[in-house]
Design a protein around this motif. Structure first.
Motif, mmCIF file in Angstrom:
data_model
loop_
_atom_site.group_PDB
_atom_site.id
_atom_site.type_symbol
_atom_site.label_atom_id
_atom_site.label_comp_id
_atom_site.label_asym_id
_atom_site.label_seq_id
_atom_site.Cartn_x
_atom_site.Cartn_y
_atom_site.Cartn_z
ATOM 1 N N VAL A 31 0.924 -1.155 0.001
ATOM 2 C CA VAL A 31 -0.142 0.099 -0.012
ATOM 3 C C VAL A 31 0.890 1.185 0.094
ATOM 4 C CG1 VAL A 31 -1.801 1.183 1.088
ATOM 5 C CG2 VAL A 31 -1.669 -1.307 1.276
ATOM 6 N N ARG A 32 1.797 1.215 0.939
ATOM 7 C CA ARG A 32 2.815 2.289 0.930
ATOM 8 C C ARG A 32 3.331 2.652 -0.579
ATOM 9 N NH1 ARG A 32 8.359 3.453 0.890
ATOM 10 N NH2 ARG A 32 8.995 1.280 0.762
ATOM 11 N N LEU A 33 3.865 1.537 -1.302
ATOM 12 C CA LEU A 33 4.388 1.695 -2.451
ATOM 13 C C LEU A 33 3.476 2.268 -3.403
ATOM 14 C CD1 LEU A 33 6.882 -1.126 -2.287
ATOM 15 C CD2 LEU A 33 7.873 1.118 -2.599
ATOM 16 N N ALA A 34 2.135 1.776 -3.498
ATOM 17 C CA ALA A 34 1.331 2.181 -4.469
ATOM 18 C C ALA A 34 0.853 3.584 -4.324
ATOM 19 C CB ALA A 34 0.074 1.271 -4.395
ATOM 20 N N LEU A 35 0.811 4.220 -3.065
ATOM 21 C CA LEU A 35 0.450 5.334 -2.612
ATOM 22 C C LEU A 35 1.783 6.283 -2.816
ATOM 23 C CD1 LEU A 35 -1.869 5.140 0.532
ATOM 24 C CD2 LEU A 35 -2.496 5.569 -1.922
ATOM 25 N N PHE A 36 2.870 5.892 -2.893
ATOM 26 C CA PHE A 36 4.120 6.609 -3.131
ATOM 27 C C PHE A 36 3.954 7.027 -4.638
ATOM 28 C CE2 PHE A 36 7.733 6.687 0.168
ATOM 29 C CZ PHE A 36 6.813 7.010 1.153
ATOM 30 N N TYR A 37 3.818 5.980 -5.495
ATOM 31 C CA TYR A 37 3.710 6.061 -6.882
ATOM 32 C C TYR A 37 2.661 6.971 -7.542
ATOM 33 C CZ TYR A 37 7.678 2.991 -7.967
ATOM 34 O OH TYR A 37 9.153 2.489 -8.105
ATOM 35 N N LEU A 38 1.596 6.967 -6.581
ATOM 36 C CA LEU A 38 0.349 7.519 -7.161
ATOM 37 C C LEU A 38 0.364 9.028 -6.632
ATOM 38 C CD1 LEU A 38 -2.572 5.005 -6.541
ATOM 39 C CD2 LEU A 38 -1.779 5.997 -8.547
ATOM 40 N N THR A 39 1.300 9.313 -5.542
ATOM 41 C CA THR A 39 1.416 10.525 -5.058
ATOM 42 C C THR A 39 1.661 11.725 -6.078
ATOM 43 O OG1 THR A 39 2.370 9.960 -3.338
ATOM 44 C CG2 THR A 39 2.788 12.189 -3.669
ATOM 45 N N PRO A 40 2.045 11.646 -7.356
ATOM 46 C CA PRO A 40 2.283 12.848 -8.427
ATOM 47 C C PRO A 40 0.680 13.078 -8.851
ATOM 48 C CG PRO A 40 3.911 11.412 -8.911
ATOM 49 C CD PRO A 40 3.138 10.779 -7.842
ATOM 50 N N PHE A 41 -0.047 11.912 -8.943
ATOM 51 C CA PHE A 41 -1.311 11.871 -9.711
ATOM 52 C C PHE A 41 -2.338 12.350 -8.536
ATOM 53 C CE2 PHE A 41 1.108 9.051 -12.430
ATOM 54 C CZ PHE A 41 0.861 9.466 -13.637
ATOM 55 N N MET A 42 -2.259 11.923 -7.479
ATOM 56 C CA MET A 42 -3.420 12.163 -6.282
ATOM 57 C C MET A 42 -2.677 12.577 -5.092
ATOM 58 S SD MET A 42 -6.361 9.243 -6.884
ATOM 59 C CE MET A 42 -5.056 7.980 -6.713
ATOM 60 N N PRO A 43 -2.048 13.903 -5.295
ATOM 61 C CA PRO A 43 -1.316 14.241 -3.926
ATOM 62 C C PRO A 43 -1.914 14.134 -2.634
ATOM 63 C CG PRO A 43 -1.616 16.083 -5.508
ATOM 64 C CD PRO A 43 -1.950 14.934 -6.192
ATOM 65 N N ASP A 44 -3.121 14.837 -2.841
ATOM 66 C CA ASP A 44 -3.879 14.931 -1.387
ATOM 67 C C ASP A 44 -4.465 13.405 -0.949
ATOM 68 O OD1 ASP A 44 -3.671 17.490 -1.149
ATOM 69 O OD2 ASP A 44 -5.434 17.920 -1.645
ATOM 70 N N LYS A 45 -5.132 12.692 -1.831
ATOM 71 C CA LYS A 45 -5.473 11.455 -1.282
ATOM 72 C C LYS A 45 -4.481 10.434 -0.892
ATOM 73 C CE LYS A 45 -9.702 11.761 -1.206
ATOM 74 N NZ LYS A 45 -10.538 11.425 -0.134
ATOM 75 N N ALA A 46 -3.256 10.354 -1.849
ATOM 76 C CA ALA A 46 -2.072 9.594 -1.506
ATOM 77 C C ALA A 46 -1.551 9.818 0.042
ATOM 78 C CB ALA A 46 -0.968 9.872 -2.348
ATOM 79 N N ALA A 47 -1.522 11.213 0.259
ATOM 80 C CA ALA A 47 -0.815 11.620 1.524
ATOM 81 C C ALA A 47 -1.860 11.274 2.784
ATOM 82 C CB ALA A 47 -0.778 13.292 1.613
ATOM 83 N N GLU A 48 -3.336 11.701 2.288
ATOM 84 C CA GLU A 48 -4.429 11.075 3.499
ATOM 85 C C GLU A 48 -4.225 9.685 3.637
ATOM 86 O OE1 GLU A 48 -8.114 12.187 2.134
ATOM 87 O OE2 GLU A 48 -9.151 10.871 3.584
ATOM 88 N N GLY A 49 -3.960 8.869 2.509
ATOM 89 C CA GLY A 49 -3.773 7.206 2.811
ATOM 90 C C GLY A 49 -2.747 6.977 3.771
ATOM 91 N N LEU A 50 -1.562 7.644 3.239
ATOM 92 C CA LEU A 50 -0.350 7.169 3.802
ATOM 93 C C LEU A 50 -0.250 7.681 5.309
ATOM 94 C CD1 LEU A 50 1.864 8.173 0.924
ATOM 95 C CD2 LEU A 50 2.009 5.779 1.896
ATOM 96 N N ALA A 51 -1.030 8.845 5.591
ATOM 97 C CA ALA A 51 -1.093 9.269 7.036
ATOM 98 C C ALA A 51 -1.587 8.092 8.040
ATOM 99 C CB ALA A 51 -1.852 10.559 7.173
ATOM 100 N N HIS A 52 -2.648 7.177 7.348
ATOM 101 C CA HIS A 52 -2.993 6.345 8.335
ATOM 102 C C HIS A 52 -2.090 5.077 8.326
ATOM 103 C CE1 HIS A 52 -7.496 7.479 8.304
ATOM 104 N NE2 HIS A 52 -7.144 7.944 7.054
#
Ligand code: MSP
Length: 523
Positions: free
Chosen positions: A465-486
């Motif tokens: 999940v971490r890796l997927a959200l890291f890679y998605l950060t350029p596309f979805m900066p807010d949602k990726a950060a929100e997910g990673l905060a969890h």
């Protein structure tokens, strides 16, 4: 010093409100800028507005205002939209700014000194919507109407200044032939080459300023004429940096960022970027941009967008979609739905499908079940796996999709293969969901001797999940950060360096927090 990356969007006309076409290029540029920043590069991301020309003058007349006032009001709307869509541009250039006008005049002065400009007479057809000269042949072919807007062409006949474009054409052809990545996609490059080989005349680069209600950059040698709006506009890519080559005071940015790594544009304005712009740069003895990428056009609900059809994806429509879903879902959809370079159709139905299938059911669901199980079985602390590498069933399910991302993300971004890049992230999340279904940690939890096994499974999930959200950060900066905060990861810990995208970076013992519903399903 770290590697630099300079990305631009077209500068947008201010005759009307921003719409999906403007949003599209700007989001793509933002993704590139964010990706390279996360890779540790020194990024400069430029966007702005193109405020001169007959198109704006006429729009202002129709609205009973001045071009300057119209520009000021529309610029506010562009800036609002960029804020809503989380655009991280480093500068916003307006062609009415003094810094720009002054430098455009410097460019013309330099061209005059080098005998690249002469006086002549222009007689021919003009597409005022596109601010484009049209040859007699093309005009006749299209029944003397604009190929883009369908509006009648206008006959121009006036004294004007000309740039010796034709003298650069052979050199330009050679350049394009020997630089495969100069014009992308390849099909567009071939189109430009074949058009160039048919021959190109010199370019009229001035207008009588009186006909433009005095609105434009005056030619420094002839104040009755203003600089042709495309010459004015294309120059923005260097005027925003300062131009030491033409005697401008050195401000540090030009030598740091020029030449641009990529100009992102729509297919309708490729000729200006692939022909006029490089020829001008050659005449100025400046290096050419690395890549000019022309993307396709959006239709809406199967038809060409039009205000009268009611399918126009305007600022207001975009705002509503962002309210109903979220800005990141809009960003995601535009780059996911069609390959960059191809035309695409925007429909609310397709939007909802992708949102539910990919964001809610795949990515969102993976995050939520991972966080829930770590909460339930490990008291909310990331467990310690049996080993810090993928082996056995973990490797069987996850090695391939992870390796693909690690080894190909850079290339996919360089080639603007946004949709493929997202597909590669989805391959990883889908594989991880399947891995959970296969290993059944929720069943193993009922067996007291399986603690260690579940620890490995859930650590692996958290990492994926971490890796997927890291890679998605350029596309979805807010949602990726929100997910990673969890997962206990803060915004400033997100990066895409080689180290950060290795398996095994998340620390056991860190607290996760749930429940989480990153992309609530829509009905
Ligand atoms: N001012 C010039 C650009 C000067 S750059 C030195 C201009 N401005 S524009 O506002 O008319 O268009 C900007 C961009 O929007 C273009 O790249 C164009 O391709 C894009 N689009 C306009 N309608 C579009 C769609 N329906 N779909 C996708 N992009 C579209 O041209």
């Amino acid at each position: 010093m770290s590697e630099k990356f300079y990305v631009t969007t077209p500068i947008y006309y201010v005759n009307d409100e921003p719409h999906i076409g403007h949003a599209y290029t700007t989001i793509a540029a933002d993704v590139l800028a964010r990706y390279h920043r996360l890779r540790g590069r020194d990024v400069f991301f430029l966007t702005g507005t193109d405020e001169h020309g007959i198109k704006i003058v006429k729009a202002a007349r129709e609205k009973g205002t001045t071009p300057a006032e119209l520009a000021d009001s529309v610029v506010v709307r562009f800036k609002e939209l960029w804020k809503l869509l989380n655009i991280s541009n480093d500068d916003f250039i307006r062609t009415s700014q003094q810094r720009h006008e002054k430098r455009v005049q410097e460019i013309i002065r330099r061209l005059l000194q080098q005998d690249e400009i002469y006086r002549g007479k222009y007689e021919g057809w003009y597409d005022e919507g596109q601010e484009e000269f049209v040859t007699d042949f093309t005009a006749a072919q299209n029944d003397y109407k604009s190929a883009i807007s369908g509006k009648p062409l206008v006959r121009y006949s006036e004294e004007s200044w000309f740039f010796r474009l034709s003298k650069w054409i052979n050199r330009l052809i050679e350049y394009i032939e020997s630089h495969e990545r100069f014009i992308l996609p390849e099909s567009r490059r071939n189109e430009i080459l074949s058009k160039l080989r048919q021959g190109v005349g010199d370019l009229s680069i001035s207008r009588q300023i009186a006909k433009l209600d005095g609105w434009g950059v005056p030619m420094p040698n002839d104040p009755e004429h203003s600089v042709y709006v495309w010459i004015d506009a294309l120059s923005n890519y260097i005027t925003a940096l300062g131009i030491p080559e033409i005697g401008d005071e050195f401000d540090g940015k030009a030598s740091q960022y020029w030449p641009a790594d990529i100009h992102l544009i729509g297919k309708d304005i490729l000729w200006f970027h692939a022909v006029y712009w490089p020829a001008l740069l050659m005449a100025l003895d400046m290096p050419l941009p690395e890549t000019i990428f022309a993307h396709g056009w959006w239709t809406s609900e199967g038809k060409k967008m039009s205000k009268s059809l009611g399918n126009f994806i305007s600022f207001d429509t975009i705002e509503q979609i962002c309210k109903d879903y979220c800005p990141d879902a809009f960003r995601y959809f535009l780059l996911r739905e069609v390959p960059f370079g191809a035309d695409g159709d925007f429909s609310l139905n397709a939007f909802k499908m992708r949102y539910n299938n990919e964001l809610a059911n795949d990515i969102g669901n993976l995050l939520s079940r991972t966080v829930n199980m770590i909460g339930r079985y490990f008291d909310g602390k990331i467990p310690t796996p049996a080993q810090m590498e993928l082996t056995g069933i973990e490797a069987e399910f996850l090695n391939e999709p992870l390796r693909k991302l690690q080894s190909q993300a850079d290339d996919m971004i360089t080639d603007c293969k946004f949709s493929d890049y997202i597909a590669a992230v989805l391959d990883l999340t889908t594989a991880t969901n399947r891995y959970i279904d296969k290993t059944e940690p929720f069943r193993l939890a009922r067996q007291p001797d399986q603690q260690e096994r579940i620890a490995t499974i859930l650590y692996t999930c958290a990492e994926m999940v971490r890796l997927a959200l890291f890679y998605l950060t350029p596309f979805m900066p807010d949602k990726a950060a929100e997910g990673l905060a969890h997962l206990g990861i803060s915004q400033d810990q997100i990066e895409l360096t080689d180290e950060a995208v290795k398996f095994g970076q998340i620390r056991p013992g860190m607290s996760v927090s749930g429940p989480v519903s990153l992309f609530p399903r829509k009905i």
